[in-house]
Design an enzyme around this catalytic site. Structure first.
Site, PDB file in Angstrom:
ATOM      1  N   GLU A   1      43.175 -29.084  -3.892  1.00  0.00           N
ATOM      2  CA  GLU A   1      43.103 -28.505  -2.560  1.00  0.00           C
ATOM      3  C   GLU A   1      43.801 -27.147  -2.489  1.00  0.00           C
ATOM      4  O   GLU A   1      43.344 -26.239  -1.802  1.00  0.00           O
ATOM      5  CB  GLU A   1      43.693 -29.455  -1.517  1.00  0.00           C
ATOM      6  CG  GLU A   1      42.839 -30.686  -1.253  1.00  0.00           C
ATOM      7  CD  GLU A   1      41.445 -30.345  -0.713  1.00  0.00           C
ATOM      8  OE1 GLU A   1      41.262 -29.232  -0.186  1.00  0.00           O
ATOM      9  OE2 GLU A   1      40.550 -31.191  -0.826  1.00  0.00           O
TER      10      GLU A   1
ATOM     11  N   TYR B   1      45.072 -27.558   7.305  1.00  0.00           N
ATOM     12  CA  TYR B   1      43.886 -28.014   6.591  1.00  0.00           C
ATOM     13  C   TYR B   1      44.261 -28.908   5.409  1.00  0.00           C
ATOM     14  O   TYR B   1      43.764 -30.025   5.256  1.00  0.00           O
ATOM     15  CB  TYR B   1      43.023 -26.841   6.089  1.00  0.00           C
ATOM     16  CG  TYR B   1      42.104 -27.350   5.019  1.00  0.00           C
ATOM     17  CD1 TYR B   1      40.990 -28.092   5.379  1.00  0.00           C
ATOM     18  CD2 TYR B   1      42.416 -27.235   3.667  1.00  0.00           C
ATOM     19  CE1 TYR B   1      40.176 -28.678   4.417  1.00  0.00           C
ATOM     20  CE2 TYR B   1      41.620 -27.811   2.700  1.00  0.00           C
ATOM     21  CZ  TYR B   1      40.512 -28.526   3.078  1.00  0.00           C
ATOM     22  OH  TYR B   1      39.738 -29.120   2.132  1.00  0.00           O
TER      23      TYR B   1
ATOM     24  N   ASP C   1      37.951 -27.034   7.699  1.00  0.00           N
ATOM     25  CA  ASP C   1      37.837 -25.820   6.894  1.00  0.00           C
ATOM     26  C   ASP C   1      36.599 -25.065   7.352  1.00  0.00           C
ATOM     27  O   ASP C   1      35.977 -25.418   8.359  1.00  0.00           O
ATOM     28  CB  ASP C   1      37.754 -26.182   5.408  1.00  0.00           C
ATOM     29  CG  ASP C   1      36.446 -26.882   5.097  1.00  0.00           C
ATOM     30  OD1 ASP C   1      35.864 -27.487   6.011  1.00  0.00           O
ATOM     31  OD2 ASP C   1      35.989 -26.805   3.944  1.00  0.00           O
TER      32      ASP C   1
END
Length: 364
Positions: free
Chosen positions: A51, A132, A150
């Site tokens: 991520e 996020y 996102d």
DNA sequence: TATCCGTGGAC
DNA sequence: TGTCCAAGGAT
């Protein structure tokens, strides 16, 4: 009789998850939906690492970096105990170098805890993790019922509900809408399904609405306006900046220096050069004074490079010196070690240009 | 809230 | 060549 919003959202979840079960991308940090439902959980370290790398970066770009990092740092503790410069060196080329510094700081923070934080609040305390990423890790690694928002999710939602407010000002609207969608049974797969849909079907340009599992729910599609969503605020034009760089080759290698650890290319190595000016007439040939004046310079191809908020044009001069030098604030990097060094892409372009010029002028 | 922060690919 | 923008965060 007006449609029941709850019922619509439930239909959406089922349709999207059903599609994901068949169409999920095979990604190195992902546990396939079939395996997940058999109880296989993803490794939180892998999810977190992916991520961070995926922030503003495409899957295709991230894949080889992810594989390299896992090979060098198989466990979280390996990353936490690595020298920062090794991390920067392995990150070189991936961009947004603050992420690499935050990744390293985040690894230390995570490794110092007894357990990996499982919820959004705990994850938000880790450097480099924002709203996020906290939601993404919580959902994907721990099946917490949250929806990471996102660019993909914003695009899908803007089309589904035909949201006319412009981004980024309307981000709170999207977060509110996303939160309502959280799937109580398969939050991790649902989050990944939204992203796969955004990446492969509900794309920014020419969305493939005809194969979209959410077609019958999509208000923008029904209005034949999918491609005009999401609405966005106009952006400012990018200025162009100009500078010189000096590729200096000594018997031991290239002269480089370390950039300040904050700001543009923070903490990375660079080739000595001028400041980067808005006014091209201020960018003049002025090699480092410590070299003396008697050097013969050759000139490489000019370099152009695009940063987030400006374009850069660099004139490249190169010289070869026969004596070894010791300089404060500089270091000499063996040519054989540039590959693993913390050199961002723009500096690699400059080096290539300079070395090419030296090669072309050898003996000439 | 607005700005700063890389890079590469698609069109 | 220009434009957009990709699994955003920090300040």
């Amino acid at each position: 009789m007006s449609p029941d919003p709850q019922a619509i959202r439930q239909r959406l979840r089922l349709s999207l998850l059903d599609w994901y079960d068949k169409a999920a991308r095979d990604l190195p940090w992902r546990v396939a939906p079939a395996d997940r439902q058999r109880g296989h959980a993803p490794d939180p370290y892998h999810v977190w690492l992916s991520e961070i790398m995926l922030q503003q970066t495409t899957v295709v770009t991230v894949k080889p970096y992810f594989e390299t990092f896992l090979r060098k740092f198989p466990r979280l503790e390996d990353l936490a105990s690595a020298p920062l410069d090794q991390v920067l060196g392995l990150w070189a080329g991936l961009g947004y170098y603050a992420r690499a510094r935050n990744l390293h700081a985040g690894a230390k923070a995570l490794a110092s805890r007894s357990t990996f934080p499982r919820d959004v609040a705990g994850l938000l305390e880790i450097p480099g993790i924002g709203p996020y990423t906290a939601a993404a890790v919580a959902a994907i690694a721990f099946d917490q019922p949250v929806v990471p928002v996102d660019g993909n999710v914003e695009r899908v939602l803007s089309r589904l509900w035909k949201i006319d407010q412009a981004l980024p000002a309307a981000k709170p609207v999207f977060r509110t809408q996303a939160a309502k969608l959280a799937d109580p049974h398969r939050p991790g797969d649902f989050a990944q399904a939204l992203m796969d849909l955004g990446a492969g079907v509900c794309t920014p340009r020419k969305p493939n609405c005809l194969i979209c599992p959410l077609q019958d729910l999509c208000q923008a599609y029904q209005a034949d306006e999918a491609e005009s969503y999401p609405k966005k605020q106009s952006k400012k034009a990018k200025p162009r900046r100009f500078g010189w760089a000096y590729v200096i080759v000594t018997p031991d290698g290239l002269v480089v220096r370390r950039r300040p650890d904050r700001g543009l290319l923070g903490g990375m190595l660079e080739i000595p050069g001028s400041a980067w000016h808005d006014d091209p007439t201020q960018a003049t040939f002025a090699p480092p004074h410590w070299l003396g004046l008697e050097h013969r310079w050759v000139y490489g191809e000019n370099i152009r490079h695009v940063f987030t908020h400006f374009d850069l044009q660099v004139c490249v001069a190169a010289t070869r010196i026969l004596h070894r030098i010791e300089l404060p604030d500089h270091q000499v990097l063996a040519l054989s070690e540039t590959g693993a060094a913390a050199l961002p892409r723009v500096m690699r372009k400059i080096i290539d240009s300079g070395l090419e010029a030296l090669k072309a002028h050898q003996g000439g």
